[in-house]
Design an enzyme around this catalytic site. Structure first.
Site, short mmCIF file in Angstrom:
data_model
loop_
_atom_site.label_atom_id
_atom_site.label_comp_id
_atom_site.label_asym_id
_atom_site.label_seq_id
_atom_site.Cartn_x
_atom_site.Cartn_y
_atom_site.Cartn_z
N LYS A 217 -0.26 11.87 5.76
CA LYS A 217 -0.03 10.85 6.79
C LYS A 217 0.69 9.64 6.21
O LYS A 217 1.67 9.14 6.77
CB LYS A 217 -1.37 10.46 7.41
CG LYS A 217 -1.30 9.40 8.50
CD LYS A 217 -1.59 8.00 7.99
CE LYS A 217 -3.00 7.85 7.47
NZ LYS A 217 -3.27 6.43 7.03
N LYS B 225 0.85 -1.21 0.00
CA LYS B 225 0.00 0.00 0.00
C LYS B 225 0.88 1.25 0.00
O LYS B 225 0.58 2.24 -0.68
CB LYS B 225 -0.92 0.01 1.21
CG LYS B 225 -1.80 1.27 1.32
CD LYS B 225 -2.70 1.46 0.11
CE LYS B 225 -3.48 2.78 0.16
NZ LYS B 225 -4.55 2.80 1.17
#
Length: 298
Positions: A239, A171
């Site tokens: 983030k 990811k």
């Protein structure tokens, strides 16, 4: 049908819960505020006041929260999943968090006889709503097979990468490719503007050639039309890039494009645009290049 505890009912979690309810599963949902779960309660889910209450009778516990610390809190904090889930329960974490922490969480859960899969997703809220997510899986293959019927309700592509944390690593790779591409699109837009070229015409030419990509098709029209309303909020990409940069530092890797884009995302959020779309990287560039043809920093 499975008994499922689901923690988090935001832009991603709520449609996923809806699909699982539609498939006939029993859902107990925990959110920090009860009203945040009202839409899925109206669809047939039950609300739980704590993660533990959501996990107590569950076959599977799904988590979809924002950050590594959030996952740790709902799993191991007061009233957390680990203190209530039965041995044999499978925790499925759909969040995008640290791969290092994911491996640690899996080990801690295993000591209680609880299995874990890291299952970060790609496809955004539209993919969640359409049940077309790409689901990237880390964990034991045999545990994935137990969970596969649930995952097939939520996504069209399920890829088992390897052991715990492997899903989170891939990811992170997805985010690098995606957002570095967005930065490149923003720079092309700025360059066209500064040279007196219509960005919309430039976009048509690029889409027809080797520069064409899914990200160009998504982000190009938004930038050209100055539409910065969030598809995916930029603060979430910030983030994610913070996680990637931390991992590159721990591994001693030099990844200059990733480092640069991380800085640009930090600047974007610093300007107050964190809840806008990541296409706002164009606005960051415009602010750094006041001499360029700037139609406005709205």
């Amino acid at each position: 049908m499975a008994r499922i505890g689901f923690i988090g009912a935001g832009a991603m979690g709520a449609p996923m819960i809806g699909h699982l309810l539609g498939a006939g599963h029993e859902l107990v949902v925990h959110t920090r505020r009860r009203e945040a779960a009202q839409a899925v309660v109206d669809q047939g889910a039950r609300w739980a006041a704590t993660p533990a209450a959501a996990a107590r009778e569950a076959d599977f516990v799904c988590t979809n929260v924002t950050a590594t610390a959030d996952v740790e809190k709902v799993l191991f904090g007061e009233g957390g999943v680990a203190g209530a889930a039965n041995p044999g329960t499978v925790v499925i974490d759909f969040s995008t968090i640290s791969a290092v922490a994911t491996r640690e969480f899996a080990e801690r859960l295993a000591r209680k006889g609880i299995e874990m899969l890291d299952c970060p997703v790609s496809g955004g809220s539209m993919g969640a709503q359409a049940a077309t997510l790409s689901i990237i899986v880390g964990g034991k293959a045999e545990v994935l097979e137990r969970a596969r019927p649930l995952l097939e309700t939520l996504g069209k592509t399920i890829t088992h990468i390897g052991g715990h944390g492997a899903g989170q690593v891939v990811k992170a790779c997805n985010q690098v490719v995606q957002v570095v591409n967005i930065q490149g699109i923003a720079e092309a837009m700025l360059f066209a503007q500064a040279n007196g070229v219509d960005p919309k015409k430039m976009l048509v030419a690029l889409q027809a050639g080797m520069a064409g990509s899914r990200m160009l098709d998504m982000m190009g029209p938004k930038m050209a039309g100055r539409d910065f309303a969030a598809g995916i909020e930029a603060r979430l990409h910030q983030k994610d890039f913070g996680l990637v940069v931390s991992m590159t530092q721990a591994l001693g890797l030099a990844m200059p494009a990733t480092a640069l884009v991380s800085q640009q995302l930090n600047a974007l959020v610093g300007k107050g645009w964190g809840r806008d779309d990541t296409s706002s990287l164009l606005r960051v560039l415009e602010g750094a290049n006041p001499a360029a043809n700037d139609p406005g920093n709205a």
